[in-house]
Design an enzyme around this catalytic site. Structure first.
Site, mmCIF file in Angstrom:
data_model
loop_
_atom_site.group_PDB
_atom_site.id
_atom_site.type_symbol
_atom_site.label_atom_id
_atom_site.label_comp_id
_atom_site.label_asym_id
_atom_site.label_seq_id
_atom_site.Cartn_x
_atom_site.Cartn_y
_atom_site.Cartn_z
ATOM 1 N N GLU A 147 0.830 -1.209 0.000
ATOM 2 C CA GLU A 147 0.000 0.000 0.000
ATOM 3 C C GLU A 147 0.863 1.257 0.000
ATOM 4 O O GLU A 147 1.587 1.510 0.966
ATOM 5 C CB GLU A 147 -0.921 0.043 1.218
ATOM 6 N N GLU A 246 -12.072 2.545 5.319
ATOM 7 C CA GLU A 246 -11.025 2.986 6.232
ATOM 8 C C GLU A 246 -11.092 4.505 6.353
ATOM 9 O O GLU A 246 -10.294 5.235 5.764
ATOM 10 C CB GLU A 246 -9.642 2.540 5.744
#
Length: 275
Positions: A147, A246
Site C-alpha cells: 500500500e 477505512e
C-alpha cells in the site's frame, strides 16, 4: 460491490474489536478488516467472527516499535529477522481466522537519515523481504499487499508513497501473489488522475480502501471525490474484491453509513452486495 468495515477506524464508540465485529454485523457488513489485531485475545476475536458470521478479509503485518517511530519493517535495512518474525505472526493469525490477504507494511525512513541517501538500500531490503514473504504466503494460499501511503499529509517519512513506486517494486519482485492495495485517499493526495491510474494499475490491484478528501471522513462527506462514479468504474472494470471502509466517522458510525445503503439500493439486481 462488497464493502468491509475497517474496525481499526469504524465504530470507535465501541471499545474492543470483538464488539466492533458485532457492531459491523448489525450494521449490514458481512466482512471486516483490521490493522493490528495482535493485542486482542485471538480466541475472542475468532469467536466474534464465528458468532456473527463475519469474514476477516485483511490484516497488516506488525508495525514494529510504534513508540520509536516505526510503521512497518519490510523496507527497513537491518531489521530482516524482526520482519520475518512479524510476518510469521501475521500468517498465524490470518490462517487461524480464515483471512487470505496481508498488508506488508514497508515502513518509514529511519529517523536521522535522509531518504535520498538510503532509498536504494531500502528498496533492496524491501525486494528481499517481499520475495521471502511471497514464498511464505504462497505456501499458505495467501496474497501479500503493498500500500502506498501519502507523504504529503499522513506519513512524510513512509518509504512507499505512490502507486507508480509500488507498481515498480511489484514488477521487480515478479511474484503473482503480491498485489497492490489501492487506498483512494492516498492516491488522490499523491497526484490524483484516478480514472487513468485505476485503469492503468487495475491488473495489479488486490484490495481497495476508501475515504473522502481532505478530512478522511465518509465517502459522501464534503470533499473532492465522487465515490458513486469510482464504485461504478471499479465494477465496470470487473473488480470482485472488497472495498475497505477505512475512514474517520464524523459522528456515530452507524448514522454515517447512509452512503452505503444508498449505493447498494441503486445497484442493479436483488442480491445483497455487502456479502
Amino acid at each position: 460491490m462488497r464493502f468491509s468495515a475497517n474496525i481499526s477506524w469504524l465504530f470507535p464508540e465501541v471499545p474492543d474489536f470483538p464488539g466492533r465485529i458485532k457492531a459491523a454485523s448489525q450494521s449490514g457488513f458481512r466482512a471486516v478488516e483490521v490493522a493490528w489485531p495482535y493485542a486482542t485475545d485471538r480466541t475472542l476475536f475468532k469467536a466474534a467472527l464465528n458468532t456473527h458470521r463475519m469474514s476477516l478479509v485483511l490484516l497488516n503485518t506488525p508495525p514494529g516499535n510504534i513508540e520509536a517511530g516505526e510503521l512497518g519493517l519490510a523496507a527497513v535495512p537491518g531489521r530482516q529477522d524482526e520482519f520475518r518474525t512479524g510476518l510469521n505472526e501475521a500468517v498465524s493469525w490470518a490462517s487461524d481466522l480464515g483471512c487470505d490477504r496481508i498488508h506488508i507494511m514497508a515502513g518509514r525512513v529511519p529517523l536521522g537519515l535522509e531518504r535520498q541517501f538510503i532509498e536504494k538500500e531500502m528498496e533492496e531490503t524491501f525486494i528481499e523481504n517481499l520475495q521471502y514473504a511471497a514464498d511464505i504466503l504462497g505456501q499458505a494460499g495467501m496474497v501479500g499487499l503493498l500500500e502506498p501511503i501519502n507523504s504529503l499529509i499522513t506519513e512524510p517519512r513512509y518509504f512507499l508513497n505512490t502507486p507508480q513506486h509500488a507498481a515498480s517494486i511489484l514488477h521487480k519482485v515478479k511474484r503473482p501473489n503480491l498485489k497492490l492495495q489501492m487506498d483512494l485517499y492516498h492516491w488522490q493526495i499523491m497526484g490524483g488522475n484516478l480514472t487513468q491510474n485505476i485503469k492503468t494499475y487495475f491488473p495489479l490491484i488486490g484490495h481497495v480502501q476508501i475515504a473522502q478528501i481532505p478530512h478522511r471522513n465518509e465517502p459522501d462527506s464534503p470533499g473532492e471525490l465522487n465515490f458513486m462514479y469510482l464504485f461504478d468504474l471499479l465494477q465496470d472494470l470487473g473488480y470482485q474484491g472488497y472495498v475497505g471502509c477505512e475512514y474517520k466517522p464524523q459522528g456515530d458510525t452507524v448514522k454515517g453509513l447512509g452512503w452505503m445503503e444508498k449505493y447498494l439500493k441503486n445497484c442493479d439486481g436483488d442480491e445483497d452486495k455487502t456479502k
